[in-house]
Structure formats: structure tokens, C-alpha cells
Write a protein that holds these residues in place. Structure first.
Motif, PDB file in Angstrom:
ATOM      1  N   SER A 201       0.814  -1.220   0.000  1.00 34.65           N
ATOM      2  CA  SER A 201       0.000   0.000   0.000  1.00 34.65           C
ATOM      3  C   SER A 201       0.846   1.267   0.000  1.00 34.65           C
ATOM      4  O   SER A 201       0.339   2.357  -0.272  1.00 34.65           O
ATOM      5  N   GLN A 202       2.129   1.125   0.306  1.00 37.59           N
ATOM      6  CA  GLN A 202       3.026   2.276   0.347  1.00 37.59           C
ATOM      7  C   GLN A 202       3.621   2.593  -1.029  1.00 37.59           C
ATOM      8  O   GLN A 202       4.322   3.592  -1.184  1.00 37.59           O
ATOM      9  N   PHE A 203       3.313   1.747  -2.010  1.00 35.22           N
ATOM     10  CA  PHE A 203       3.866   1.927  -3.347  1.00 35.22           C
ATOM     11  C   PHE A 203       2.766   2.119  -4.375  1.00 35.22           C
ATOM     12  O   PHE A 203       1.651   1.620  -4.204  1.00 35.22           O
ATOM     13  N   ALA A 204       3.115   2.847  -5.432  1.00 34.75           N
ATOM     14  CA  ALA A 204       2.177   3.061  -6.531  1.00 34.75           C
ATOM     15  C   ALA A 204       1.988   1.765  -7.312  1.00 34.75           C
ATOM     16  O   ALA A 204       2.679   0.765  -7.084  1.00 34.75           O
ATOM     17  N   SER A 205       1.073   1.788  -8.256  1.00 34.08           N
ATOM     18  CA  SER A 205       0.730   0.579  -9.001  1.00 34.08           C
ATOM     19  C   SER A 205       1.883   0.037  -9.831  1.00 34.08           C
ATOM     20  O   SER A 205       1.903  -1.145 -10.184  1.00 34.08           O
ATOM     21  N   ASP A 206       2.887   0.878 -10.129  1.00 35.93           N
ATOM     22  CA  ASP A 206       4.022   0.404 -10.937  1.00 35.93           C
ATOM     23  C   ASP A 206       5.050  -0.371 -10.108  1.00 35.93           C
ATOM     24  O   ASP A 206       6.015  -0.896 -10.636  1.00 35.93           O
ATOM     25  N   GLY A 207       4.857  -0.422  -8.786  1.00 42.12           N
ATOM     26  CA  GLY A 207       5.766  -1.172  -7.939  1.00 42.12           C
ATOM     27  C   GLY A 207       7.103  -0.515  -7.706  1.00 42.12           C
ATOM     28  O   GLY A 207       7.989  -1.103  -7.082  1.00 42.12           O
ATOM     29  N   LEU A 208       7.251   0.694  -8.176  1.00 43.04           N
ATOM     30  CA  LEU A 208       8.526   1.398  -8.075  1.00 43.04           C
ATOM     31  C   LEU A 208       8.402   2.711  -7.321  1.00 43.04           C
ATOM     32  O   LEU A 208       9.188   2.990  -6.427  1.00 43.04           O
ATOM     33  N   HIS A 209       7.428   3.514  -7.701  1.00 42.27           N
ATOM     34  CA  HIS A 209       7.252   4.813  -7.051  1.00 42.27           C
ATOM     35  C   HIS A 209       6.391   4.674  -5.803  1.00 42.27           C
ATOM     36  O   HIS A 209       5.695   3.669  -5.621  1.00 42.27           O
ATOM     37  N   TYR A 210       6.447   5.689  -4.971  1.00 39.90           N
ATOM     38  CA  TYR A 210       5.695   5.638  -3.713  1.00 39.90           C
ATOM     39  C   TYR A 210       4.261   6.106  -3.914  1.00 39.90           C
ATOM     40  O   TYR A 210       3.962   6.925  -4.772  1.00 39.90           O
ATOM     41  N   SER A 211       3.385   5.583  -3.101  1.00 40.62           N
ATOM     42  CA  SER A 211       1.963   5.912  -3.176  1.00 40.62           C
ATOM     43  C   SER A 211       1.664   7.213  -2.442  1.00 40.62           C
ATOM     44  O   SER A 211       2.499   7.738  -1.688  1.00 40.62           O
ATOM     45  N   GLY A 212       0.453   7.689  -2.625  1.00 38.83           N
ATOM     46  CA  GLY A 212       0.028   8.873  -1.896  1.00 38.83           C
ATOM     47  C   GLY A 212       0.036   8.652  -0.397  1.00 38.83           C
ATOM     48  O   GLY A 212       0.265   9.578   0.385  1.00 38.83           O
ATOM     49  N   LYS A 213      -0.176   7.411   0.023  1.00 41.06           N
ATOM     50  CA  LYS A 213      -0.148   7.076   1.453  1.00 41.06           C
ATOM     51  C   LYS A 213       1.237   7.318   2.030  1.00 41.06           C
ATOM     52  O   LYS A 213       1.367   7.880   3.126  1.00 41.06           O
ATOM     53  N   GLN A 214       2.282   6.893   1.323  1.00 42.64           N
ATOM     54  CA  GLN A 214       3.645   7.136   1.786  1.00 42.64           C
ATOM     55  C   GLN A 214       3.977   8.621   1.710  1.00 42.64           C
ATOM     56  O   GLN A 214       4.546   9.188   2.646  1.00 42.64           O
ATOM     57  N   MET A 215       3.582   9.274   0.623  1.00 43.03           N
ATOM     58  CA  MET A 215       3.893  10.697   0.480  1.00 43.03           C
ATOM     59  C   MET A 215       3.146  11.556   1.493  1.00 43.03           C
ATOM     60  O   MET A 215       3.598  12.650   1.838  1.00 43.03           O
ATOM     61  N   ARG A 216       2.040  11.049   1.996  1.00 44.26           N
ATOM     62  CA  ARG A 216       1.347  11.740   3.086  1.00 44.26           C
ATOM     63  C   ARG A 216       2.267  11.827   4.303  1.00 44.26           C
ATOM     64  O   ARG A 216       2.311  12.864   4.994  1.00 44.26           O
ATOM     65  N   GLN A 217       3.019  10.767   4.560  1.00 40.06           N
ATOM     66  CA  GLN A 217       3.949  10.781   5.682  1.00 40.06           C
ATOM     67  C   GLN A 217       5.068  11.791   5.459  1.00 40.06           C
ATOM     68  O   GLN A 217       5.518  12.451   6.403  1.00 40.06           O
ATOM     69  N   TRP A 218       5.513  11.935   4.228  1.00 38.90           N
ATOM     70  CA  TRP A 218       6.532  12.949   3.937  1.00 38.90           C
ATOM     71  C   TRP A 218       5.978  14.333   4.241  1.00 38.90           C
ATOM     72  O   TRP A 218       6.656  15.168   4.856  1.00 38.90           O
ATOM     73  N   ALA A 219       4.743  14.569   3.784  1.00 40.92           N
ATOM     74  CA  ALA A 219       4.119  15.880   4.001  1.00 40.92           C
ATOM     75  C   ALA A 219       3.931  16.161   5.489  1.00 40.92           C
ATOM     76  O   ALA A 219       4.181  17.275   5.965  1.00 40.92           O
ATOM     77  N   GLU A 220       3.507  15.144   6.227  1.00 43.30           N
ATOM     78  CA  GLU A 220       3.298  15.327   7.670  1.00 43.30           C
ATOM     79  C   GLU A 220       4.615  15.595   8.391  1.00 43.30           C
ATOM     80  O   GLU A 220       4.649  16.389   9.353  1.00 43.30           O
ATOM     81  N   THR A 221       5.686  14.966   7.945  1.00 43.15           N
ATOM     82  CA  THR A 221       6.998  15.188   8.558  1.00 43.15           C
ATOM     83  C   THR A 221       7.516  16.582   8.236  1.00 43.15           C
ATOM     84  O   THR A 221       8.133  17.244   9.088  1.00 43.15           O
ATOM     85  N   ALA A 222       7.266  17.044   7.020  1.00 45.00           N
ATOM     86  CA  ALA A 222       7.719  18.378   6.615  1.00 45.00           C
ATOM     87  C   ALA A 222       6.847  19.488   7.194  1.00 45.00           C
ATOM     88  O   ALA A 222       7.292  20.645   7.281  1.00 45.00           O
ATOM     89  N   LEU A 223       5.629  19.158   7.599  1.00 38.39           N
ATOM     90  CA  LEU A 223       4.653  20.161   8.012  1.00 38.39           C
ATOM     91  C   LEU A 223       5.140  21.117   9.106  1.00 38.39           C
ATOM     92  O   LEU A 223       5.068  22.341   8.927  1.00 38.39           O
ATOM     93  N   PRO A 224       5.629  20.646  10.250  1.00 43.74           N
ATOM     94  CA  PRO A 224       6.029  21.605  11.292  1.00 43.74           C
ATOM     95  C   PRO A 224       7.184  22.496  10.857  1.00 43.74           C
ATOM     96  O   PRO A 224       7.240  23.669  11.248  1.00 43.74           O
ATOM     97  N   VAL A 225       8.088  21.955  10.044  1.00 42.48           N
ATOM     98  CA  VAL A 225       9.205  22.770   9.557  1.00 42.48           C
ATOM     99  C   VAL A 225       8.688  23.838   8.598  1.00 42.48           C
ATOM    100  O   VAL A 225       9.049  25.016   8.696  1.00 42.48           O
ATOM    101  N   ALA A 226       7.835  23.432   7.671  1.00 45.17           N
ATOM    102  CA  ALA A 226       7.288  24.381   6.701  1.00 45.17           C
ATOM    103  C   ALA A 226       6.473  25.473   7.401  1.00 45.17           C
ATOM    104  O   ALA A 226       6.585  26.659   7.040  1.00 45.17           O
ATOM    105  N   ARG A 227       5.683  25.094   8.375  1.00 39.24           N
ATOM    106  CA  ARG A 227       4.886  26.074   9.098  1.00 39.24           C
ATOM    107  C   ARG A 227       5.780  27.101   9.798  1.00 39.24           C
ATOM    108  O   ARG A 227       5.502  28.311   9.775  1.00 39.24           O
ATOM    109  N   THR A 228       6.853  26.614  10.412  1.00 35.02           N
ATOM    110  CA  THR A 228       7.777  27.523  11.089  1.00 35.02           C
ATOM    111  C   THR A 228       8.434  28.487  10.097  1.00 35.02           C
ATOM    112  O   THR A 228       8.545  29.690  10.363  1.00 35.02           O
ATOM    113  N   LEU A 229       8.832  27.965   8.959  1.00 33.89           N
ATOM    114  CA  LEU A 229       9.480  28.820   7.949  1.00 33.89           C
ATOM    115  C   LEU A 229       8.546  29.915   7.456  1.00 33.89           C
ATOM    116  O   LEU A 229       8.983  31.032   7.181  1.00 33.89           O
ATOM    117  N   LEU A 230       7.276  29.580   7.352  1.00 43.30           N
ATOM    118  CA  LEU A 230       6.308  30.536   6.791  1.00 43.30           C
ATOM    119  C   LEU A 230       5.782  31.526   7.800  1.00 43.30           C
ATOM    120  O   LEU A 230       5.392  32.645   7.437  1.00 43.30           O
TER     121      LEU A 230
END
Length: 232
Positions: A201-230
């Protein structure tokens, strides 16, 4: 065999198809307090996932939920781009706009093609300066994400996964070092990508790229840093 070759071309394509846009723009950005530019490769364009699942689009949505009125990003990214190809594409785009916030995620194709670490350092440094220029000269409005580890993907089965991981760690160490020197925020998402191993579930249908579920975790991890910068 043909399927494997096709997957490789999706991720590690060496040339850009002339029909593909160099830049994706958000026509509604003028209605928000903050504008956003996201630059990179397949991880930024969101290969094999819906546009709404791109990590930077998800980040913008999370910021808005926290009261930061930021537009969905303009994007300059393409599957297969190295640092040099991204820099060339930025020049070709003719984009002269200034943004309140800029993200950069690049380097996996440098690693895959066996390019040198010295070359990556020099070209990455130039890209960070380009990102700062897009941010109106404000280094404090630039965010860099580490390179995810494609070696844990189903596509990488049978490859030398420890070697891939070691090389990606080396490229990420360079990126983090350059960010430190230039006072650029750096967010390490590589451990998250490695935790995806074995979870389809963490990978896209091509078996190589990451899914939106995994990229959601990237966004959540970047969120507090991005908020502070802005907001600081």
C-alpha cells in the motif's frame, strides 16, 4: 523483461518527452496569502499517483488546515531528471516568478546513473541557490527533502539493496551538509521510505514509485518545519 524495461524508463528516464510540460502552474495561486514552488523529479511530480497525492500538494493542504493560507504549488519536475536536467529545465521554463515558499527534492537519478558524489554536490549547491532565488533571496523560505530509498521497492527485488542504501545515504549526507552551510531547512524522509518495505500500500501501481499514502507521511513530517518557515 519488457515490463521491467518499461518500469525502469518511467523512473529513470534519461530524456524528456517533448509533449510533457516543463512546468505545471496553479492558476488560482493569486487568491492565497502564500505562493509555493516545488521542484524535483518523479517524487515531486508524483509518478503513477493522482495529482492530489503529490507530497507537496498534500503539504499545502495540511498547512491550510493549520491556518496557513498557502496555494497549491507550481511544479517544475519530471520523472528521470538528475540535478543537471532539473537546472536546465528550470532555465527552459522561463519562470521568473518569486515565491513565498520553495521545496526541493532531487538526486535519486544521480545515484541510479552512477554519477559522482562530487558532481552531485556541485550541481545540488547550484540548485539550492536557484531555489533561494525563487524565494526572493530568502534562504529561510526554502525546504529540502532527503532522497527516498527506492531500493526497498518491489521493483528493486534482486538488486543490491544494501549498496543502493549506502549510496543514497552518501548523497543525502552531501545534501544535508550543503543545506547546513547555506542555512536551508532539511527534512529527512529516507527512514520513512525504508519503513515501507514489504507494504504494497506504500507503493504506486508500478511497484517502483511511492503511493500517496507514503507521500502523506513525507508531508506530515515536513509540516512543522514548513509552518515555522512561513510564520516566523
Amino acid at each position: 523483461m519488457k515490463a521491467i524495461i518499461l518500469l525502469a524508463s518511467l523512473f529513470f528516464a534519461c530524456t524528456q518527452r517533448s509533449t510533457d510540460p516543463v512546468m505545471l502552474t496553479n492558476p488560482n495561486a493569486s487568491g492565497n496569502d502564500y505562493t509555493f514552488l516545488s521542484i524535483g523529479d518523479s517524487y515531486t511530480i508524483g509518478e503513477s499517483v493522482d495529482a492530489s497525492d503529490r507530497w507537496s500538494v498534500q503539504l499545502a493542504g495540511l498547512l491550510r488546515k493549520q491556518g496557513v493560507d498557502i496555494a497549491d504549488p507550481d511544479i517544475i519536475a519530471k520523472t528521470g531528471w538528475t540535478t543537471a536536467e532539473l537546472q536546465e529545465a528550470i532555465q527552459q521554463s522561463g519562470n521568473q516568478k518569486k515565491y513565498d515558499f520553495v521545496s526541493l527534492l532531487i538526486g535519486v537519478n544521480n545515484q541510479y546513473r552512477g554519477q559522482s558524489q562530487d558532481r552531485y554536490r556541485a550541481e545540488f549547491r547550484k540548485l539550492v541557490q536557484t531555489a533561494i532565488n525563487f524565494a526572493g533571496g530568502k534562504a529561510g523560505r526554502v525546504l529540502v527533502l532527503s532522497i527516498p530509498d527506492w531500493g526497498v521497492s518491489p521493483f528493486a527485488a534482486g538488486r543490491d539493496r544494501p549498496k543502493i542504501a549506502t549510496e543514497i545515504d552518501a548523497f543525502n549526507a552531501i545534501a544535508e551538509d550543503e543545506c547546513r552551510k547555506m542555512a536551508i531547512a532539511y527534512v529527512d524522509i529516507t527512514p520513512l521510505s525504508r519503513q515501507a518495505a514489504g507494504d504494497a500500500s506504500q507503493f504506486a501501481s508500478d511497484g517502483l514509485h511511492y503511493s500517496g499514502k507514503q507521500m502523506r507521511q513525507w508531508a506530515e513530517t515536513a509540516l512543522p518545519v514548513a509552518r515555522t518557515l512561513l510564520t516566523n
